[in-house]
Motif scaffolding. Structure first.
Motif, PDB file in Angstrom:
ATOM      1  N   ARG A  17       3.805  -4.236 -13.327  1.00 45.73           N
ATOM      2  CA  ARG A  17       4.955  -3.926 -12.457  1.00 45.73           C
ATOM      3  C   ARG A  17       4.646  -2.727 -11.562  1.00 45.73           C
ATOM      4  NH1 ARG A  17       8.093  -4.911 -17.152  1.00 45.73           N
ATOM      5  NH2 ARG A  17       8.173  -2.657 -17.559  1.00 45.73           N
ATOM      6  N   GLU A  18       4.101  -1.675 -12.163  1.00 50.10           N
ATOM      7  CA  GLU A  18       3.788  -0.472 -11.395  1.00 50.10           C
ATOM      8  C   GLU A  18       2.716  -0.751 -10.339  1.00 50.10           C
ATOM      9  OE1 GLU A  18       2.627   2.501 -14.147  1.00 50.10           O
ATOM     10  OE2 GLU A  18       4.512   2.468 -15.260  1.00 50.10           O
ATOM     11  N   THR A  19       1.729  -1.552 -10.706  1.00 45.58           N
ATOM     12  CA  THR A  19       0.642  -1.856  -9.768  1.00 45.58           C
ATOM     13  C   THR A  19       1.153  -2.681  -8.599  1.00 45.58           C
ATOM     14  OG1 THR A  19      -0.938  -1.808 -11.605  1.00 45.58           O
ATOM     15  CG2 THR A  19      -1.673  -2.830  -9.556  1.00 45.58           C
ATOM     16  N   ARG A  20       1.999  -3.663  -8.883  1.00 42.59           N
ATOM     17  CA  ARG A  20       2.590  -4.457  -7.792  1.00 42.59           C
ATOM     18  C   ARG A  20       3.436  -3.582  -6.879  1.00 42.59           C
ATOM     19  NH1 ARG A  20       3.259  -8.587 -11.734  1.00 42.59           N
ATOM     20  NH2 ARG A  20       5.364  -7.829 -12.167  1.00 42.59           N
ATOM     21  N   ALA A  21       4.190  -2.674  -7.482  1.00 40.66           N
ATOM     22  CA  ALA A  21       5.026  -1.775  -6.678  1.00 40.66           C
ATOM     23  C   ALA A  21       4.167  -0.881  -5.792  1.00 40.66           C
ATOM     24  CB  ALA A  21       5.907  -0.925  -7.594  1.00 40.66           C
ATOM     25  N   LEU A  22       3.032  -0.423  -6.319  1.00 47.08           N
ATOM     26  CA  LEU A  22       2.137   0.417  -5.517  1.00 47.08           C
ATOM     27  C   LEU A  22       1.507  -0.394  -4.385  1.00 47.08           C
ATOM     28  CD1 LEU A  22       0.859   3.170  -5.104  1.00 47.08           C
ATOM     29  CD2 LEU A  22      -0.889   2.574  -6.792  1.00 47.08           C
ATOM     30  N   GLU A  23       1.144  -1.634  -4.664  1.00 43.31           N
ATOM     31  CA  GLU A  23       0.594  -2.507  -3.619  1.00 43.31           C
ATOM     32  C   GLU A  23       1.630  -2.745  -2.518  1.00 43.31           C
ATOM     33  OE1 GLU A  23      -2.602  -5.289  -6.074  1.00 43.31           O
ATOM     34  OE2 GLU A  23      -0.474  -5.792  -6.105  1.00 43.31           O
ATOM     35  N   GLU A  24       2.876  -2.944  -2.915  1.00 45.77           N
ATOM     36  CA  GLU A  24       3.939  -3.149  -1.924  1.00 45.77           C
ATOM     37  C   GLU A  24       4.164  -1.881  -1.102  1.00 45.77           C
ATOM     38  OE1 GLU A  24       7.196  -4.329  -4.329  1.00 45.77           O
ATOM     39  OE2 GLU A  24       6.409  -6.345  -4.734  1.00 45.77           O
ATOM     40  N   ALA A  25       4.060  -0.723  -1.755  1.00 41.94           N
ATOM     41  CA  ALA A  25       4.224   0.540  -1.033  1.00 41.94           C
ATOM     42  C   ALA A  25       3.100   0.732  -0.017  1.00 41.94           C
ATOM     43  CB  ALA A  25       4.251   1.708  -2.016  1.00 41.94           C
ATOM     44  N   ILE A  26       1.885   0.351  -0.387  1.00 41.61           N
ATOM     45  CA  ILE A  26       0.750   0.464   0.542  1.00 41.61           C
ATOM     46  C   ILE A  26       0.974  -0.431   1.760  1.00 41.61           C
ATOM     47  CG2 ILE A  26      -1.710  -0.024   0.830  1.00 41.61           C
ATOM     48  CD1 ILE A  26      -2.071   0.759  -2.119  1.00 41.61           C
ATOM     49  N   GLU A  27       1.433  -1.649   1.513  1.00 44.49           N
ATOM     50  CA  GLU A  27       1.690  -2.566   2.626  1.00 44.49           C
ATOM     51  C   GLU A  27       2.798  -2.021   3.525  1.00 44.49           C
ATOM     52  OE1 GLU A  27       1.213  -5.651   5.163  1.00 44.49           O
ATOM     53  OE2 GLU A  27      -0.069  -5.048   3.481  1.00 44.49           O
ATOM     54  N   ALA A  28       3.821  -1.436   2.905  1.00 42.11           N
ATOM     55  CA  ALA A  28       4.906  -0.841   3.690  1.00 42.11           C
ATOM     56  C   ALA A  28       4.396   0.351   4.499  1.00 42.11           C
ATOM     57  CB  ALA A  28       6.038  -0.404   2.763  1.00 42.11           C
ATOM     58  N   GLN A  29       3.475   1.108   3.935  1.00 47.13           N
ATOM     59  CA  GLN A  29       2.899   2.246   4.659  1.00 47.13           C
ATOM     60  C   GLN A  29       2.116   1.771   5.883  1.00 47.13           C
ATOM     61  OE1 GLN A  29       0.691   4.169   1.532  1.00 47.13           O
ATOM     62  NE2 GLN A  29       2.242   5.739   1.238  1.00 47.13           N
ATOM     63  N   ARG A  30       1.385   0.683   5.734  1.00 48.03           N
ATOM     64  CA  ARG A  30       0.624   0.156   6.876  1.00 48.03           C
ATOM     65  C   ARG A  30       1.572  -0.216   8.025  1.00 48.03           C
ATOM     66  NH1 ARG A  30      -4.590  -0.581   5.656  1.00 48.03           N
ATOM     67  NH2 ARG A  30      -5.204  -0.928   3.494  1.00 48.03           N
ATOM     68  N   LYS A  31       2.655  -0.879   7.688  1.00 43.98           N
ATOM     69  CA  LYS A  31       3.626  -1.253   8.722  1.00 43.98           C
ATOM     70  C   LYS A  31       4.289  -0.012   9.315  1.00 43.98           C
ATOM     71  CE  LYS A  31       4.641  -5.760   6.651  1.00 43.98           C
ATOM     72  NZ  LYS A  31       5.663  -6.611   5.992  1.00 43.98           N
ATOM     73  N   LYS A  32       4.540   0.975   8.463  1.00 47.91           N
ATOM     74  CA  LYS A  32       5.179   2.200   8.940  1.00 47.91           C
ATOM     75  C   LYS A  32       4.257   2.965   9.886  1.00 47.91           C
ATOM     76  CE  LYS A  32       8.609   2.769   7.507  1.00 47.91           C
ATOM     77  NZ  LYS A  32       9.915   2.250   7.982  1.00 47.91           N
ATOM     78  N   LEU A  33       2.951   2.886   9.663  1.00 50.92           N
ATOM     79  CA  LEU A  33       2.004   3.536  10.574  1.00 50.92           C
ATOM     80  C   LEU A  33       2.117   2.949  11.979  1.00 50.92           C
ATOM     81  CD1 LEU A  33      -1.311   3.957   8.503  1.00 50.92           C
ATOM     82  CD2 LEU A  33       0.278   5.735   9.229  1.00 50.92           C
TER      83      LEU A  33
END
Length: 324
Positions: free
Chosen positions: A205-221
């Motif tokens: 669960r934590e790893t999936r959440a971190l992967e989703e956060a990374i993807e969100a960061q890319r879009k936010k950039l």
């Protein structure tokens, strides 16, 4: 001479045999391998324990398979725990940091959009804009952009490490369950398998959440970049924050359009040639000269003088040619 050849061959063969590595485990039987693996596990040598226990399983001695699998379960769980810094769960701080920068990016985007609106309003009303808050908002947005960009590779490394732990713990569960299937009396093996499965669910669960956060960061950039560039269009060069062009790091993104960028150190005017040294044209100068030559030689020569109304050619002395 012929009598020496066999001797030389024997010496060469003997030397080659001496260089071959000796497999110590190959000499041991299944029980000795199991005992060695168990001892290595007790000593904390997880790699050595895994090697010996796997070799013991390879001997296919049924009575030793359940305890070997049980100990392998401990080995692989221990290796995963070691990768997590001797923790039995992922560090939620990593995820908290990732999410906090997403929130910071949203705040910076909102601030910069507000400043864009204020600058446009001042311009429409013919007033001198207040660039101080706009410059501050721009500097904050650029700092957040660069921080997130540097953070993403570190977060990806964390995800890779967690996925490695997930693989190890999944195999550990298989080892413990295999031990219990072969020996139903081994209740601790089943309990260990169930406990590790619970840890696995949380880690996934934590790893999936971190992967989703990374993807969100890319879009936010991408969103940050677009707003930064829009705000830069409205701020004159002398009002821009120092970090708009980066701080000398080649990996840092330069947000200014090419026509507004300052020349880098060493990238200014070409140096004057030393005495006796041939001066070379720059590539831009060479292209300009080439285009000039094309235009010159592509021009048609006049058929007659400009003042000859009858179309006849003028006097030779009246014609003006190009001096070469």
């Amino acid at each position: 001479m012929r009598t020496l050849l066999p001797l030389l061959c024997l010496i060469s063969i003997a030397s080659a045999a001496e260089k071959q590595p000796v497999d110590e485990l190959a000499k041991l039987d299944a029980r000795a391998l199991h005992n060695r693996g168990t001892q290595r596990l007790a000593e904390g040598d997880l790699a050595g324990a895994e090697e010996a226990l796997r070799a013991s399983l390879g001997r296919d001695i049924d009575p030793l398979r359940p305890p070997a699998l049980h100990n392998l379960g401990h080995v692989r769980f221990g290796k995963g725990k070691s990768a997590l810094g001797e923790r039995s769960a992922g560090d939620v701080t990593e995820l908290s940091i990732a999410r906090s920068y997403l929130e910071a990016a949203d705040a910076d985007i909102s601030d910069m959009k507000d400043q864009i609106e204020l600058l446009d309003k001042a311009k429409a009303e013919g007033r001198e804009p207040d660039y101080v808050p706009a410059t501050a908002a721009l500097g904050g947005g650029i700092n957040t952009f660069r921080t997130i960009k540097k953070l993403i590779p570190k977060e990806e490394a964390m995800v890779a490490k967690r996925n490695g732990v997930i693989t190890l713990w999944t195999r550990s569960v298989g080892d413990f369950r295999g031990a219990h299937e072969l020996d139903a009396a081994d209740g601790p093996a089943l309990a260990n398998a169930e406990a590790i499965e619970e840890l696995l669910r949380a880690l996934r669960r934590e790893t999936r959440a971190l992967e989703e956060a990374i993807e969100a960061q890319r879009k936010k950039l991408e969103e940050l970049r677009a707003v930064i560039q829009e705000l830069i269009k409205r701020i004159p060069d002398d009002k821009l924050p120092p970090n708009a062009e980066g701080e000398g790091d080649e990996d840092e993104e330069n947000f200014l359009p090419p026509e507004r960028r300052k020349p880098r150190a060493g990238g200014g005017e070409p140096k004057a040639p030393k005495p006796g040294e041939e001066q070379k044209m720059t590539e831009q100068e060479a292209r300009g000269s080439l285009e000039g030559l094309k235009n010159e030689f592509g021009r048609k020569m006049p058929a007659g003088g400009a003042g000859d109304k009858n179309g006849k050619g003028g006097k030779p002395g009246d014609k003006k040619g190009k001096d070469y």
